[in-house]
Every structure is written in structure tokens, then in C-alpha cells.
Write an enzyme that holds these catalytic residues in place. Structure first.
Site: not given
Ligand code: DX5
Ligand code: ZN
Length: 228
Positions: A36, A73, A38, A40, A71, A144, A178, A11
Site C-alpha cells: 500500500h 490523498m 500513500d 499526500m 492511495h 478510512m 486503512d 503500508s
């Protein structure tokens, strides 16, 4: 026979953001199967990270062969998923807890020719995604193992039975984990049926990332196959 391989995606939230390309190459040269990423929005989770421009820059810098596992979020994945697909994501994962028509958003992602994944927070029961899994409406389930929003948190082991439950419905489906994934929690997750390990802090902070990835892979292979 189960042919689902063990995959390790570091990640990049735990990478050195001022040297992101260098750290991505360090991960890939060290044996990572992909990266990966992320995303947000400061609303679905109480933190901000990167946007589609970073995904596009990584695609440009790293070439077309690297798996970019994105991913989201974010509260409104239906609105923003297209930008990440255009930027070069291979897989886009959205949350079951997000707003909007989740099955329609998953289908819209697939319609663009990439993989669509569904993510479940630690307290969200497996039953919330059972229909999607049994209808083959997702290409991956992400469990998660921390509350999303920050790297460096501790693995929540009460999520392990949920992995087992989801694996029992779908022997071949990629199941990822994750949050707090390290040399101890990774094989425990693999033993519960997870085959895609997403790990930030433990891999980027390891003194030898290549050794850390290969140790994690060997332990997960053993734990995963012993459980088949
Ligand atoms: C958490 C993110 C994770 C995070 C994991 O919200 O979704 O991908 O980067 O970081 P570690 O491995 O440090 O727990
Ligand atoms: Zn993540």
C-alpha cells in the site's frame, strides 16, 4: 458462496525510507499480498509523502508481479492519477471528498486498464458512495479508520458499521480498511466485512513481520468467514 480472499498490504509509509527496497522485500518475503503506497499532497491532508517517481522506482526494483495499491490523498486526483498509472500502479484509490468529477476520474482510471477504488473518510457516510457501488463503477471501497495524513494513529471503531453496510450492498466487492490496523482491529474489521487489511506501523514495527502477517491473516480469515 463468497470467494473474496483476505489480502494484507503493508503500508510503506511505515517503512524505513532510507531502505525502502529492503523493507518492501521484507514485507513481500514475509507473505504480504502487495504493498500500500500513500500519496499526500500537503493540501487534501496536512502532510507530504511520495510522488510518482517513487512508485516508478518501486515497480522497477520489485518487478511486474507485485501489487502496488496506490492511495491518493490529494485534492485533484483527476490531474495526477495518470502519472501514477504510468508509474506502474495496479490499483489507484481516490477520495469521495476530493475535488473534480469523481465518477469520471474513476472511469478514466479503469480506461487505462487498472483497478479504480473509492475511499471514504471516517465521518463520511456510506450513502455518499452507494450509487458508485451499486452501479459497479468501482473495483474496491476503502474505509478510512483514521483521519488520513499520518501513520501510527488509533483505529476509529465507529467506522465498523459502515463496513457492514457497504458489504451488504456488494457481497464480492473488495473492501479495504486503512488506519490503526493491528492484531486486534484487523479481525474486528474482517468480522464487519472488510477483506483487505492495510497496516503500516503494526506490521513494520513487529519483531517478526512474517509471523505478524500470518497471525493477522488467520484471525481475519476466521472472523470474515464466521460473518458470511
Ligand atoms: C493514513 C494512511 C495509512 C497509514 C496507515 O493517512 O492512509 O495508509 O499508512 O498507517 P498505520 O497502519 O500506522 O495506521
Ligand atoms: Zn493509505
Amino acid at each position: 458462496m463468497n470467494t473474496t480472499p483476505i489480502l494484507i498490504y503493508p503500508s510503506i509509509l511505515a517503512a524505513d525510507m532510507a531502505n525502502l527496497e529492503r523493507d518492501c522485500r521484507r514485507a513481500l518475503d514475509g507473505g504480504a499480498d502487495g504493498l500500500h503506497v500513500d500519496i499526500m499532497d500537503g493540501h487534501f491532508v496536512p502532510n507530504l509523502s511520495m510522488g510518482p517517481a517513487v512508485v516508478a522506482a518501486l515497480r522497477q526494483a520489485l518487478g511486474s508481479d507485485v501489487e502496488l495499491h496506490v492511495h491518493l490523498m490529494i485534492t485533484d486526483p483527476g490531474r495526477y492519477a495518470p502519472a501514477f498509472i504510468k508509474a506502474g500502479a495496479n490499483t489507484v484509490l481516490i477520495h469521495i471528498e476530493a475535488d473534480g468529477d469523481i465518477p469520471a476520474t474513476l472511469q478514466a482510471i479503469r480506461d487505462q486498464g487498472i483497478r479504480a477504488g473509492i475511499t471514504v473518510n471516517p465521518e463520511t457516510p456510506a450513502a455518499s458512495i452507494q450509487d458508485l457501488v451499486t452501479a459497479n463503477a468501482v473495483d474496491e471501497v476503502l474505509c478510512m479508520t483514521v483521519h488520513p495524513g499520518f501513520g501510527g494513529q488509533s483505529f476509529i471503531e465507529s467506522v465498523l458499521p459502515k463496513m457492514k453496510e457497504i458489504r451488504s450492498w456488494a457481497p464480492q466487492l473488495p473492501i479495504s480498511v486503512d488506519g490503526g490496523i493491528d492484531q486486534e482491529s484487523a479481525p474486528r474489521s474482517a468480522g464487519a466485512g472488510a477483506n483487505v487489511l492495510l497496516a503500516g506501523t503494526s506490521l513494520f514495527a513487529a519483531p517478526d513481520m512474517t509471523a505478524a502477517i500470518s497471525t493477522m491473516r488467520a484471525a481475519c480469515n476466521a472472523a470474515y468467514s464466521s460473518n458470511l
